[in-house]
Motif scaffolding. Structure first.
Motif, short mmCIF file in Angstrom:
data_model
loop_
_atom_site.label_atom_id
_atom_site.label_comp_id
_atom_site.label_asym_id
_atom_site.label_seq_id
_atom_site.Cartn_x
_atom_site.Cartn_y
_atom_site.Cartn_z
N ALA A 28 0.83 -1.20 0.00
CA ALA A 28 0.00 0.00 0.00
C ALA A 28 0.87 1.26 0.00
O ALA A 28 0.60 2.22 -0.74
N ALA A 29 1.94 1.27 0.80
CA ALA A 29 2.82 2.43 0.88
C ALA A 29 3.53 2.69 -0.43
O ALA A 29 3.63 3.82 -0.90
N SER A 30 4.02 1.63 -1.06
CA SER A 30 4.74 1.80 -2.32
C SER A 30 3.80 2.05 -3.50
O SER A 30 4.24 2.49 -4.56
N SER A 31 2.51 1.82 -3.29
CA SER A 31 1.52 2.08 -4.34
C SER A 31 0.95 3.48 -4.27
O SER A 31 0.02 3.81 -5.00
N GLY A 32 1.48 4.29 -3.36
CA GLY A 32 1.09 5.69 -3.31
C GLY A 32 0.14 6.08 -2.20
O GLY A 32 -0.43 7.17 -2.23
N CYS A 33 -0.03 5.23 -1.19
CA CYS A 33 -0.87 5.61 -0.05
C CYS A 33 -0.24 6.84 0.61
O CYS A 33 0.92 6.79 1.03
N ALA A 38 -4.88 7.26 5.73
CA ALA A 38 -5.41 6.65 4.51
C ALA A 38 -5.17 5.14 4.52
O ALA A 38 -6.02 4.36 4.07
N LEU A 39 -4.02 4.73 5.06
CA LEU A 39 -3.72 3.30 5.19
C LEU A 39 -4.74 2.63 6.09
O LEU A 39 -5.23 1.54 5.80
N GLN A 40 -5.09 3.30 7.19
CA GLN A 40 -6.10 2.76 8.10
C GLN A 40 -7.45 2.64 7.41
O GLN A 40 -8.17 1.66 7.62
N ASP A 41 -7.80 3.61 6.58
CA ASP A 41 -9.06 3.53 5.85
C ASP A 41 -9.06 2.35 4.88
O ASP A 41 -10.07 1.66 4.73
N GLU A 66 11.85 3.31 1.54
CA GLU A 66 12.46 2.34 0.63
C GLU A 66 11.75 2.28 -0.70
O GLU A 66 12.35 1.98 -1.72
N GLY A 67 10.44 2.52 -0.69
CA GLY A 67 9.67 2.46 -1.92
C GLY A 67 9.40 1.06 -2.41
O GLY A 67 9.09 0.84 -3.57
N SER A 68 9.54 0.07 -1.53
CA SER A 68 9.28 -1.31 -1.93
C SER A 68 8.89 -2.14 -0.73
O SER A 68 8.89 -1.67 0.39
N ALA A 69 8.58 -3.39 -1.00
CA ALA A 69 8.19 -4.32 0.06
C ALA A 69 9.37 -4.63 0.96
O ALA A 69 10.52 -4.49 0.55
N PRO A 70 9.12 -5.04 2.20
CA PRO A 70 10.21 -5.42 3.10
C PRO A 70 11.08 -6.50 2.49
O PRO A 70 10.59 -7.34 1.76
#
Length: 84
Positions: A28-33, A38-41, A66-70
């Motif tokens: 979600a974070a790397s997809s522009g959240c 907004a993440l909680q929503d 980081e712009g990517s998954a862990p």
């Protein structure tokens, strides 16, 4: 007999109440959240008991930087079975 190495991706459940993993948050974070609210929503993370809020915030911020998954990886050794 040689062991076989298998790379595994380690995933951690951050929010047990809503079964949200660190991978879900990172995607979600790397997809522009745009922010944690907004993440909680979107994922409902840290909206029930709230015990995961600090961890979820940390994963969200780390993933935005980081712009990517862990990238946690593990290696598991599996022994080959001998044919009977």
């Amino acid at each position: 007999m040689r062991p076989i190495r298998i790379k595994l991706r380690v995933t951690m459940i951050v929010c047990v109440c809503h079964r949200v993993s660190d991978r879900d948050i990172a995607i979600a974070a790397s997809s522009g959240c745009p922010n944690f609210e907004a993440l909680q929503d979107d994922l409902r993370v840290a909206t029930a008991c709230g015990a995961c809020r600090d961890c979820a915030c940390a994963v969200f911020e780390e993933s935005r930087v980081e712009g990517s998954a862990p990238r946690a990886h593990g290696v598991m050794l599996v022994k080959q079975r001998m044919a009977a």
